[in-house]
Design a protein around this motif. Structure first.
Motif, PDB file in Angstrom:
ATOM      1  N   ARG A 118      38.212  29.084  39.741  1.00 25.36           N
ATOM      2  CA  ARG A 118      37.531  28.426  38.612  1.00 25.36           C
ATOM      3  C   ARG A 118      35.914  27.761  38.566  1.00 25.36           C
ATOM      4  O   ARG A 118      35.884  27.228  38.147  1.00 25.36           O
ATOM      5  CB  ARG A 118      38.775  26.900  38.073  1.00 25.36           C
ATOM      6  CG  ARG A 118      40.009  27.342  37.788  1.00 25.36           C
ATOM      7  CD  ARG A 118      40.785  26.495  37.657  1.00 25.36           C
ATOM      8  NE  ARG A 118      41.047  25.478  38.508  1.00 25.36           N
ATOM      9  CZ  ARG A 118      42.079  25.782  39.937  1.00 25.36           C
ATOM     10  NH1 ARG A 118      43.495  26.551  39.178  1.00 25.36           N
ATOM     11  NH2 ARG A 118      42.649  24.837  40.702  1.00 25.36           N
ATOM     12  N   LYS A 120      32.858  27.867  38.117  1.00 24.59           N
ATOM     13  CA  LYS A 120      31.884  27.821  37.422  1.00 24.59           C
ATOM     14  C   LYS A 120      30.908  29.446  37.521  1.00 24.59           C
ATOM     15  O   LYS A 120      30.965  30.030  36.773  1.00 24.59           O
ATOM     16  CB  LYS A 120      30.674  27.010  36.689  1.00 24.59           C
ATOM     17  CG  LYS A 120      29.647  27.165  35.474  1.00 24.59           C
ATOM     18  CD  LYS A 120      28.857  26.218  35.340  1.00 24.59           C
ATOM     19  CE  LYS A 120      28.130  26.163  33.899  1.00 24.59           C
ATOM     20  NZ  LYS A 120      27.610  25.007  33.804  1.00 24.59           N
ATOM     21  N   GLY A 123      33.988  32.259  37.554  1.00 24.51           N
ATOM     22  CA  GLY A 123      34.966  31.741  36.680  1.00 24.51           C
ATOM     23  C   GLY A 123      36.468  33.116  36.704  1.00 24.51           C
ATOM     24  O   GLY A 123      36.946  32.595  36.013  1.00 24.51           O
ATOM     25  N   SER A 124      36.566  33.412  37.191  1.00 26.00           N
ATOM     26  CA  SER A 124      37.835  34.427  37.171  1.00 26.00           C
ATOM     27  C   SER A 124      37.728  35.739  38.756  1.00 26.00           C
ATOM     28  O   SER A 124      36.446  35.974  38.840  1.00 26.00           O
ATOM     29  CB  SER A 124      37.543  35.063  36.125  1.00 26.00           C
ATOM     30  OG  SER A 124      37.283  36.755  36.149  1.00 26.00           O
TER      31      SER A 124
END
Length: 149
Positions: A118, A120, A123-124
């Motif tokens: 998570r 920034k 993201g994934s």
């Protein structure tokens, strides 16, 4: 890579050397089409059955329409299958269609806390380049990892 009967055959690697398997030069068409939206993942990250399913499902490609003409789909599918990760005979269930669901990915990332995805800058789990700066070259060696804060 060894060429046998017009098919590329990936060499077998000793444990710990599997990161080298990903170093197949990317097909220019694959690079162009796939990297328009995301990293053009090394074909050795999934078995052939997974790549066939991914290519068959391009009109619904993880929430996007990534449709291509039939000739391009056939060309890319053939190349992906020829350079895919060898299938494991002991594998349970169907081959995954997400790299992040593959047994190898799960094994290599199991020590990471869930919250890391998570961040920034990450993201994934599918954003390989966030932590593996040479992922676009098929290099995932653990000594090169740079996890963003």
């Amino acid at each position: 890579m060894l060429r046998t009967a017009k098919r590329l055959v990936a060499p077998a690697w000793a444990d710990g050397d599997e990161h080298r398997l990903a170093r197949v030069p990317l097909l220019p068409t694959y690079q162009q089409e796939c990297s328009a939206c995301h990293l053009a993942y090394a074909p050795s990250l999934l078995p052939a059955a997974s790549w066939r399913r991914v290519m068959r499902e391009l009109p619904q490609h993880f929430g996007s329409d990534a449709s291509l003409d039939a000739q391009t789909v056939a060309q890319l599918t053939q190349w992906l299958e020829a350079n895919a990760r060898p299938a494991r005979r002991t594998q349970d269930g169907p081959a995954p269609n997400r790299i992040t669901q593959s047994a190898r990915f799960v094994h290599e990332h199991d020590e990471l806390p869930a919250g890391i995805w998570r961040r920034k800058a990450i993201g994934s789990p599918a954003n390989c380049m966030a932590c593996h700066p040479q992922a676009d070259q098929g290099r995932f060696h653990e000594h090169d990892i740079q996890i963003p804060r």
